[in-house]
Design a protein around this motif. Structure first.
Motif, PDB file in Angstrom:
ATOM      1  N   LEU A  21      35.295  30.509  49.264  1.00  0.00           N
ATOM      2  CA  LEU A  21      36.308  31.187  48.459  1.00  0.00           C
ATOM      3  C   LEU A  21      35.734  32.451  47.814  1.00  0.00           C
ATOM      4  CD1 LEU A  21      39.268  30.684  47.535  1.00  0.00           C
ATOM      5  CD2 LEU A  21      38.326  29.569  45.507  1.00  0.00           C
ATOM      6  N   ALA A  22      34.508  32.337  47.296  1.00  0.00           N
ATOM      7  CA  ALA A  22      33.881  33.510  46.663  1.00  0.00           C
ATOM      8  C   ALA A  22      33.719  34.632  47.679  1.00  0.00           C
ATOM      9  CB  ALA A  22      32.537  33.118  46.066  1.00  0.00           C
ATOM     10  N   ASN A  40      37.123  36.156  48.549  1.00  0.00           N
ATOM     11  CA  ASN A  40      37.725  36.944  47.472  1.00  0.00           C
ATOM     12  C   ASN A  40      36.930  38.188  47.116  1.00  0.00           C
ATOM     13  OD1 ASN A  40      39.984  35.367  47.094  1.00  0.00           O
ATOM     14  ND2 ASN A  40      39.063  34.114  45.488  1.00  0.00           N
ATOM     15  N   PRO A  86      42.953  41.805  43.239  1.00  0.00           N
ATOM     16  CA  PRO A  86      43.508  40.580  42.624  1.00  0.00           C
ATOM     17  C   PRO A  86      44.803  40.109  43.277  1.00  0.00           C
ATOM     18  CG  PRO A  86      42.832  42.136  40.923  1.00  0.00           C
ATOM     19  CD  PRO A  86      42.660  42.845  42.235  1.00  0.00           C
ATOM     20  N   ARG A 128      44.004  37.768  46.205  1.00  0.00           N
ATOM     21  CA  ARG A 128      42.972  36.748  46.047  1.00  0.00           C
ATOM     22  C   ARG A 128      43.538  35.338  46.187  1.00  0.00           C
ATOM     23  NH1 ARG A 128      39.820  39.581  41.160  1.00  0.00           N
ATOM     24  NH2 ARG A 128      39.264  41.302  42.545  1.00  0.00           N
ATOM     25  N   LEU A 149      43.201  31.188  45.238  1.00  0.00           N
ATOM     26  CA  LEU A 149      42.707  30.245  44.236  1.00  0.00           C
ATOM     27  C   LEU A 149      42.319  28.943  44.938  1.00  0.00           C
ATOM     28  CD1 LEU A 149      45.336  30.701  41.362  1.00  0.00           C
ATOM     29  CD2 LEU A 149      42.943  31.445  41.357  1.00  0.00           C
TER      30      LEU A 149
END
Lengths: 381, 85
Positions: free
Chosen positions: A198-199, A202, A207, A210, A212
């Motif tokens: 995920l990091a 993203n 934003p 992105r 979650l």
């Protein structure tokens, strides 16, 4: 009048968005109905022509009663009633008496401007002149995206009657605890792979695009539900009916209390990007008090994810007539044994509440393990 | 934009997410999300709005460091917040 919840007996028609003689197609939003959950946009499930409107705005209509007649294509004369857009009978009456039907507010008519209900409501809130707006939706309809950015906001009135919503939650949850023999399972799943993926995903995204972690949780659950159909469907009239489609109901907390768990349709088929976009859209609409009839009526399984605040595990109450709810706690760093050594790892508490009339703990454990296993390969979600 | 202007934009966007909060009562040094009860989706929406209105790139890796109102304002000022042309 469709059944928009296990506890609903009637709804109040707020407004018609179609006129007699108008052509409609499946999925068109034809009316707005006020329920204990707030205003809900009613979608039509059949193509045809509106023959006659049977209910007046302001009228309280029992679940199952016709709202309008539509003539389907090729059907010459007298038409059939619009069927409730759920193909199951209204659920049994709740054990608690439902509260009185909510009061109805009539939005001011805005001429013949084509505009989606959500956009109409927002435009009215902001006092916008509809004639000055240009629509980009179907048939030139004004959509939310066509409205100019909001002016500095004055605190808006709450879109919900919270005492009505509390009564609706109480009725549904009481029915659940009376009727459904719940069993509960819990596990802790290490999610280093998902966090790192995920990091990286993203890192380069602005934003607005992105992802979650919650989107990964929902997708992993939806994929696992396909392999374990006894957790995905409806228990009604004494029998379980599995659902071929997986429509995950996403539990969304509302500011000021209350919650709703509307469906994300065909969750398992969505890319993470699409799923995330739909989750954002849904949360925004639900918190603004606006969602669609099909989203309320047809979740096949609920996911409740606490996000990155809160506690490590939640044990849900099944929303009838569903048969399972999967809970995700917040992600925390904990000492974890990997290859014989202890190190800090991100972990998440994963729980299942399921219906013993349909499944047992053994299958539940396999299902939950499958959710955890899916999270180990985030690139394949 | 100076810090007062940035603060006004944040106030505006917070009012959308949490209309019931009294902005003046927030402690700028404390965790904003805890004070306003913003979930991860709310915070992402706040960052999205600030990114769009102020033209500041807010990498995901930085987002976690922006816990308080004070740190958020200082970060945006340092990154040269300006309204989009």
């Amino acid at each position: 009048m469709p059944s928009l919840g296990a506890d609903m007996e009637a709804g109040a028609l707020v407004e018609w968005l179609v006129k007699p003689g108008q052509a409609v197609k499946r999925g068109d939003i034809v009316a707005v109905v006020e329920t204990q959950k707030g205003a809900i946009e009613i979608e039509i499930f059949e193509a045809g022509t509106v023959e006659r409107l049977l209910a007046e705005p302001g009228a309280t209509v029992p679940v199952g009663a016709p709202l309008a007649m539509i003539r389907t294509e090729g059907e010459p004369a007298q038409a059939q009633a619009i069927p409730p857009p759920v193909d199951r009978p209204p659920p049994a009456a709740p054990t608690l008496a439902p509260a009185a039907p909510p009061s109805v507010t009539h939005p001011s008519p805005a001429g013949r401007v084509r505009i989606s209900p959500a956009a109409r409501r927002l435009a009215a809130e902001r006092g916008l002149d509809l004639a000055a707006l240009t629509g980009t939706g179907p048939g030139g309809a004004i959509q939310l995206a066509d409205l100019p950015a909001a002016p500095p906001a004055a605190p808006a009135a709450a879109p919900f009657d919270f005492s009505q919503m509390r009564a609706a939650i109480a009725a549904a949850m009481s029915r659940s605890k009376h009727e459904i023999p719940h069993y509960y399972l819990s596990d802790t799943v290490e999610i280093t792979a998902a966090r790192d993926w995920l990091a990286a995903a993203n890192a380069e995204r602005p934003p607005e695009t992105r992802l979650l972690m919650g989107a990964l949780f929902v997708k992993a659950t939806a994929l696992a539900a396909r392999a374990y159909p006894e957790f995905n469907g409806f228990f009604e009239n004494g029998a379980f009916r599995p659902s071929a489609a997986v429509h995950v109901g996403m539990a969304i907390a509302l500011r000021g209390g209350g919650l709703a768990a509307p469906a994300i349709h065909d969750t398992a088929d969505l890319s993470l990007e699409t799923l995330m976009a739909q989750m954002r859209d849904l949360v925004g609409r639900v918190r603004a008090g606006r969602f669609r009839s099909s989203e309320i009526a047809d979740p096949t399984l609920t996911v409740s994810s606490l996000g990155d605040r809160g506690v490590e595990a939640l044990f849900g109450v099944i929303y009838p007539p569903q048969v399972a709810i999967v809970g995700f706690g917040k992600v925390v760093e904990r000492p974890w044994v990997v290859d014989g050594a202890i190190g800090p790892r991100p972990v998440v508490g994963l729980t299942l509440a399921a219906d013993h009339r349909v499944s047992d703990g053994h299958r539940g454990a396999l299902f939950l393990a499958e959710v955890g296993r899916r999270l180990q390969t985030p690139e394949s979600l | 934009m100076n810090e007062a202007d940035i603060l006004a934009v944040i106030r505006d966007e917070l009012a959308r997410l949490a209309p019931e909060i009294a902005f003046e009562t927030l402690d700028p040094a404390l965790d904003l999300r805890e004070q306003v009860d913003l979930d991860s989706m709310d915070f992402l929406n706040l960052l999205t709005a600030l990114h769009q209105r102020l033209g500041v790139d807010i990498p995901d890796a930085d987002a976690a460091k922006l816990a308080s109102l004070a740190s958020l304002v200082a970060y945006l000022a340092r990154k040269g917040a300006a309204p989009p042309p």
